[in-house]
Motif scaffolding. Structure first.
Motif, PDB file in Angstrom:
ATOM      1  N   LYS A 139      -3.457  19.638  -0.859  1.00 50.57           N
ATOM      2  CA  LYS A 139      -4.060  18.459  -0.190  1.00 50.57           C
ATOM      3  C   LYS A 139      -3.100  17.896   0.841  1.00 50.57           C
ATOM      4  N   THR A 140      -1.813  17.825   0.450  1.00 48.12           N
ATOM      5  CA  THR A 140      -0.833  17.205   1.349  1.00 48.12           C
ATOM      6  C   THR A 140      -0.154  18.246   2.241  1.00 48.12           C
ATOM      7  N   GLY A 141       0.221  19.379   1.662  1.00 44.74           N
ATOM      8  CA  GLY A 141       0.952  20.388   2.424  1.00 44.74           C
ATOM      9  C   GLY A 141       0.228  20.837   3.677  1.00 44.74           C
ATOM     10  N   SER A 150      12.783  12.054  -1.643  1.00 43.14           N
ATOM     11  CA  SER A 150      12.012  10.817  -1.501  1.00 43.14           C
ATOM     12  C   SER A 150      10.661  10.934  -2.199  1.00 43.14           C
ATOM     13  N   PRO A 151      10.429  10.121  -3.243  1.00 40.33           N
ATOM     14  CA  PRO A 151       9.142  10.208  -3.930  1.00 40.33           C
ATOM     15  C   PRO A 151       7.969   9.724  -3.084  1.00 40.33           C
ATOM     16  N   ASN A 152       8.326   8.934  -2.038  1.00 36.02           N
ATOM     17  CA  ASN A 152       7.301   8.553  -1.060  1.00 36.02           C
ATOM     18  C   ASN A 152       7.971   8.512   0.290  1.00 36.02           C
ATOM     19  N   ILE A 153       7.619   9.431   1.142  1.00 36.01           N
ATOM     20  CA  ILE A 153       8.423   9.668   2.339  1.00 36.01           C
ATOM     21  C   ILE A 153       7.904   8.901   3.561  1.00 36.01           C
ATOM     22  N   HIS A 213      -4.580   5.282  -6.359  1.00 37.34           N
ATOM     23  CA  HIS A 213      -4.666   6.636  -5.801  1.00 37.34           C
ATOM     24  C   HIS A 213      -6.036   7.208  -6.065  1.00 37.34           C
ATOM     25  N   PHE A 214      -6.234   8.396  -5.477  1.00 32.18           N
ATOM     26  CA  PHE A 214      -7.508   9.098  -5.616  1.00 32.18           C
ATOM     27  C   PHE A 214      -7.781   9.444  -7.082  1.00 32.18           C
ATOM     28  N   LYS A 215      -9.049   9.599  -7.375  1.00 30.45           N
ATOM     29  CA  LYS A 215      -9.537   9.792  -8.755  1.00 30.45           C
ATOM     30  C   LYS A 215      -8.813  10.912  -9.472  1.00 30.45           C
ATOM     31  N   GLY A 216      -8.477  11.993  -8.799  1.00 32.45           N
ATOM     32  CA  GLY A 216      -7.938  13.175  -9.470  1.00 32.45           C
ATOM     33  C   GLY A 216      -6.444  13.111  -9.772  1.00 32.45           C
ATOM     34  N   LYS A 217      -5.764  12.072  -9.346  1.00 32.93           N
ATOM     35  CA  LYS A 217      -4.299  12.035  -9.570  1.00 32.93           C
ATOM     36  C   LYS A 217      -4.037  11.676 -11.024  1.00 32.93           C
ATOM     37  N   ARG A 218      -3.489  12.614 -11.754  1.00 33.73           N
ATOM     38  CA  ARG A 218      -3.329  12.441 -13.205  1.00 33.73           C
ATOM     39  C   ARG A 218      -2.125  11.572 -13.536  1.00 33.73           C
ATOM     40  N   GLU A 219      -1.007  11.830 -12.804  1.00 33.07           N
ATOM     41  CA  GLU A 219       0.232  11.161 -13.203  1.00 33.07           C
ATOM     42  C   GLU A 219       0.349   9.780 -12.576  1.00 33.07           C
ATOM     43  N   VAL A 220       1.127   8.917 -13.191  1.00 34.48           N
ATOM     44  CA  VAL A 220       1.443   7.606 -12.604  1.00 34.48           C
ATOM     45  C   VAL A 220       2.259   7.857 -11.322  1.00 34.48           C
ATOM     46  N   GLY A 245       4.804   8.272  -8.650  1.00 36.24           N
ATOM     47  CA  GLY A 245       6.274   8.349  -8.661  1.00 36.24           C
ATOM     48  C   GLY A 245       6.882   7.234  -7.834  1.00 36.24           C
ATOM     49  N   THR A 246       6.148   6.833  -6.787  1.00 38.24           N
ATOM     50  CA  THR A 246       6.599   5.729  -5.943  1.00 38.24           C
ATOM     51  C   THR A 246       6.682   4.446  -6.758  1.00 38.24           C
ATOM     52  N   ALA A 247       5.620   4.190  -7.536  1.00 39.91           N
ATOM     53  CA  ALA A 247       5.576   2.953  -8.326  1.00 39.91           C
ATOM     54  C   ALA A 247       6.683   2.953  -9.385  1.00 39.91           C
ATOM     55  N   ILE A 296      -8.719   7.322  -2.452  1.00 40.43           N
ATOM     56  CA  ILE A 296      -7.577   6.550  -1.942  1.00 40.43           C
ATOM     57  C   ILE A 296      -6.347   7.449  -1.813  1.00 40.43           C
ATOM     58  N   VAL A 297      -5.756   7.500  -0.667  1.00 40.47           N
ATOM     59  CA  VAL A 297      -4.595   8.373  -0.419  1.00 40.47           C
ATOM     60  C   VAL A 297      -3.375   7.818  -1.160  1.00 40.47           C
ATOM     61  N   GLY A 298      -3.152   6.523  -1.039  1.00 37.09           N
ATOM     62  CA  GLY A 298      -2.023   5.919  -1.769  1.00 37.09           C
ATOM     63  C   GLY A 298      -1.806   4.485  -1.311  1.00 37.09           C
ATOM     64  N   ARG A 299      -1.963   3.528  -2.248  1.00 27.05           N
ATOM     65  CA  ARG A 299      -1.693   2.127  -1.928  1.00 27.05           C
ATOM     66  C   ARG A 299      -0.762   1.568  -2.993  1.00 27.05           C
ATOM     67  N   HIS A 300       0.271   0.880  -2.530  1.00 26.58           N
ATOM     68  CA  HIS A 300       1.221   0.254  -3.454  1.00 26.58           C
ATOM     69  C   HIS A 300       1.374  -1.216  -3.078  1.00 26.58           C
ATOM     70  N   GLU A 301       1.299  -2.087  -4.089  1.00 25.17           N
ATOM     71  CA  GLU A 301       1.467  -3.537  -3.863  1.00 25.17           C
ATOM     72  C   GLU A 301       2.459  -4.072  -4.872  1.00 25.17           C
ATOM     73  N   ASN A 359      -3.841   7.918   5.720  1.00 26.22           N
ATOM     74  CA  ASN A 359      -4.048   9.336   6.029  1.00 26.22           C
ATOM     75  C   ASN A 359      -2.779  10.084   5.595  1.00 26.22           C
ATOM     76  N   ARG A 360      -2.919  11.259   5.038  1.00 22.98           N
ATOM     77  CA  ARG A 360      -1.755  12.015   4.571  1.00 22.98           C
ATOM     78  C   ARG A 360      -0.828  12.401   5.733  1.00 22.98           C
ATOM     79  N   ALA A 361      -1.299  12.219   6.961  1.00 25.25           N
ATOM     80  CA  ALA A 361      -0.426  12.448   8.118  1.00 25.25           C
ATOM     81  C   ALA A 361       0.777  11.501   8.069  1.00 25.25           C
ATOM     82  N   ALA A 362       0.637  10.366   7.377  1.00 32.56           N
ATOM     83  CA  ALA A 362       1.769   9.426   7.237  1.00 32.56           C
ATOM     84  C   ALA A 362       2.938  10.122   6.550  1.00 32.56           C
ATOM     85  N   PHE A 363       2.622  10.993   5.590  1.00 31.38           N
ATOM     86  CA  PHE A 363       3.674  11.718   4.879  1.00 31.38           C
ATOM     87  C   PHE A 363       4.308  12.759   5.803  1.00 31.38           C
ATOM     88  N   GLY A 364       3.467  13.341   6.680  1.00 32.52           N
ATOM     89  CA  GLY A 364       3.983  14.309   7.642  1.00 32.52           C
ATOM     90  C   GLY A 364       4.926  13.664   8.632  1.00 32.52           C
TER      91      GLY A 364
END
Ligand SMILES: NC(=O)C1=CN([C@@H]2O[C@H](COP(=O)(O)OP(=O)(O)OC[C@H]3O[C@@H](n4cnc5c(N)ncnc54)[C@H](OP(=O)(O)O)[C@@H]3O)[C@@H](O)[C@H]2O)C=CC1
Ligand SMILES: O=C(O)C1=N[C@H](C(=O)O)C[C@H](O)C1
Length: 255
Positions: free
Chosen positions: A13-15, A126-129, A158-165, A167-169, A192-197, A215-220
């Motif tokens: 998804k991200t690569g 970086s767990p969130n780059i 995060h998106f529905k399919g993300k199993r793990e908590v 890493g950023t949080a 949801i791609v990724g939101r942290h508050e 957008n995952r382009a943020a990670f790129g």
């Protein structure tokens, strides 16, 4: 001008989005992509992403033998695969390749391996780059010092399919000295791609620090920033937080 050669671990998804960001940046040459299986084996990531040129030949981890990195030299390896990819870093580091790891959750043994490689090579972890989340992490630590009595809660979505908590949080909780079980709240909805508050609660006011990757382009773009930061640096372990913290130090407003 000589292009910066990059190899990517992961084409999921991200690569795929990361590969596209590097393909779109004229300063870079995407040399190869390594994925776990044999899907699209020896095809070009560029062609799969709709470009009319050949770049980023796709390999499987089974192809990564002792000569792989020497036969396909790059300046940086960018990892958006899986924590197990870390066990291939040693071969890359011995070939003088800088490593940017964006894996969000490592076990201590894997962290120790990364630290050992940093003794003779440049390794950024970086767990969130994204630039934004690392600004948020530095700002939150400053705010906690300014308001030490504030209640703090972390929310990650995060998106529905993300199993793990996230890493950023987990990293945010660790930086702020918070118990993850008590102060980390996870929400899994939709795409949801990724939101942290980070919510700072005080008697008469609430401060919310929030970052959303839309957008995952943020990670790129974060990975591109990270690769450029490592160029010319001495061996060592680098993080986006330390780079952003230094940028804070250099840019604090003077009134
Ligand atoms: N630091 C950051 O800012 C971010 C980090 N991430 C992290 O990136 C990782 C990937 O996320 P995502 O793309 O959603 O996951 P996916 O499951 O969609 O993709 C994983 C990819 O990695 C490949 N892969 C698995 N194991 C290996 C290995 N040992 N070596 C090389 N490739 C391997 C898979 O290969 P195959 O296709 O053959 O199955 C697949 O292409 C996760 O750890 C995620 O947390 C994600 C976003 C941002
Ligand atoms: O799995 C993801 O997609 C992401 N994982 C990272 C995490 O677990 O913190 C970073 C980002 O939020 C997206």
């Amino acid at each position: 001008m000589k292009k910066i050669r990059v190899g990517i671990f992961g084409f999921g998804k991200t690569g795929k989005v990361i590969a596209n960001e590097f393909l779109n940046d004229s300063q870079f040459a995407l040399t190869w992509v390594v994925r776990k299986g044999y899907a699209d084996h020896h095809k070009y990531a560029s062609r799969l992403l709709g470009y009319e040129f050949d770049a980023g030949k796709i390999f499987s981890i089974e192809d990564v033998d002792n000569d792989f990195f020497r036969e396909r030299p790059v300046d940086a390896l960018v990892d958006f695969s899986d924590s197990s990819g870390v066990y291939l870093y040693k071969k890359a580091a011995e070939a003088g390749i800088s490593i940017v790891s964006a894996i969000s959750k490592y076990e201590q043994e894997e962290i120790d391996l990364i630290k050992s490689l940093a003794k003779y090579n440049r390794v950024l972890y970086s767990p969130n780059i994204t630039l934004g989340i690392n600004v948020l992490m530095v700002a939150a630590q400053i705010l906690q010092k300014i308001a030490p009595h504030a209640d703090i809660e972390i929310v990650e979505e995060h998106f529905k399919g993300k199993r793990e908590v996230s890493g950023t949080a987990k990293r945010i909780a660790n930086l702020l000295g918070l118990n993850e079980e008590e102060h980390l709240n996870s929400i899994r909805v939709g795409g949801i791609v990724g939101r942290h508050e980070i919510i700072f609660g005080m008697p008469n006011q609430t401060i919310r620090l929030q970052h959303e990757s839309i957008n995952r382009a943020a990670f790129g773009q974060g990975a591109i920033f990270a690769v450029k930061c490592l160029i010319g640096q001495p061996p060592g372990l680098y993080t986006m937080e330390t780079i952003i913290a230094e940028m804070f130090r250099q840019n604090i407003p003077v009134y």
